[in-house]
Design an enzyme around this catalytic site. Structure first.
Site, mmCIF file in Angstrom:
data_model
loop_
_atom_site.group_PDB
_atom_site.id
_atom_site.type_symbol
_atom_site.label_atom_id
_atom_site.label_comp_id
_atom_site.label_asym_id
_atom_site.label_seq_id
_atom_site.Cartn_x
_atom_site.Cartn_y
_atom_site.Cartn_z
ATOM 1 N N ASP A 19 36.250 45.036 45.429
ATOM 2 C CA ASP A 19 36.954 44.456 44.621
ATOM 3 C C ASP A 19 38.549 43.275 45.685
ATOM 4 O OD1 ASP A 19 38.274 43.440 41.964
ATOM 5 O OD2 ASP A 19 40.152 44.766 42.625
ATOM 6 N N ASP B 70 40.136 48.669 42.596
ATOM 7 C CA ASP B 70 41.055 50.227 42.415
ATOM 8 C C ASP B 70 41.109 50.476 40.751
ATOM 9 O OD1 ASP B 70 41.979 46.752 42.186
ATOM 10 O OD2 ASP B 70 43.927 47.337 42.079
ATOM 11 N N ASP C 268 41.437 41.116 44.736
ATOM 12 C CA ASP C 268 43.370 41.835 44.815
ATOM 13 C C ASP C 268 43.110 43.416 43.955
ATOM 14 O OD1 ASP C 268 43.987 38.878 45.038
ATOM 15 O OD2 ASP C 268 43.087 38.457 42.898
#
Length: 231
Positions: free
Chosen positions: A19, A177, A21
């Site tokens: 991922d 995250d 950001d």
């Protein structure tokens, strides 16, 4: 066993997908600058970074909803467009890589493995970030949230990345995250790792997301012992 093929070829899985950001890039400062410009035009005081930070991985709609709670979560389309246009102007001004990310990417490449990015950020914005970081010639693939017909938590982007790069699913791992990252990986049959250093609400329980492993910081992922646990 095929599932262990990447372990015999090197320390890392042959394709490490991330991922963006909250996993590789701490873009929250750019995001809070964006919403605070929007708030200023409406005569509202700046929003503290700490208040917006948990929402960054949830996307523009979630961040806009957090920045303007008076909307009750009903963010109109013109405001989303305003957010994206303003963010494009702030892109890369204040964001930084999380500590340990450069060393992690170097280690993956030194091991002969490849890495790529699958984000829900619109592709045109994600592509603008890449040359700023020197990644436009290093990342094996970049898929945005609007690149394909589906986005995370749907497994299509992960499956598409593996197919495009000729990598078997069992030779890949996805690191993110947000729960959507882990859900997408599980649906794709791909190993997954939670980036605990990223963005999330206090009430979220990443240990319950069903990932194969959790990492406290990027540096943890450099250690061969970390990957040995995923055999």
């Amino acid at each position: 066993m095929r599932a262990q093929a990447w372990m015999s070829a090197g320390t890392f899985p042959r394709l490490v997908l991330f991922d963006l950001d909250g996993t590789l890039l701490d873009s929250a400062p750019d995001m809070v600058a964006t919403v605070n410009r929007m708030r200023a035009t409406r005569g509202q005081a700046p929003m503290p970074l700490a208040e917006l930070r948990p929402h960054v991985s949830k996307g523009s709609r979630a961040m806009s909803a957090a920045a303007f709670p008076e909307l009750g979560g009903d963010v109109p389309a013109p405001m989303i467009r305003e957010f994206l246009d303003t963010y494009e102007q702030e892109l890369g001004r204040s964001s930084v890589l999380f500590a340990g990310v450069p060393e992690l990417l170097d280690a993956i490449e030194a091991d002969g493995a490849r890495w790529g990015i699958i984000t829900n950020k619109p592709e045109y914005l994600a592509r603008q970030v890449m040359p700023q970081l020197g990644w436009d010639t290093r990342s094996a693939i970049l898929l945005g949230g609007d690149t394909l017909a589906e986005r995370k938590p749907h497994p299509l982007p992960l499956l598409h990345a593996a197919e495009q790069l000729g990598a078997a699913i069992e030779d890949c791992v996805y690191i993110g995250d947000d729960q959507r990252d882990i859900d997408a990986a599980r649906a794709a049959g791909m190993r997954s790792v939670v980036a605990l250093w990223g963005y999330r609400d206090e009430g979220e329980r990443p240990d319950e997301w069903g990932a194969d492993a959790l990492a406290d910081r990027p540096g943890d992922l450099v250690a061969p012992t970390f990957w040995a646990r995923l055999r």
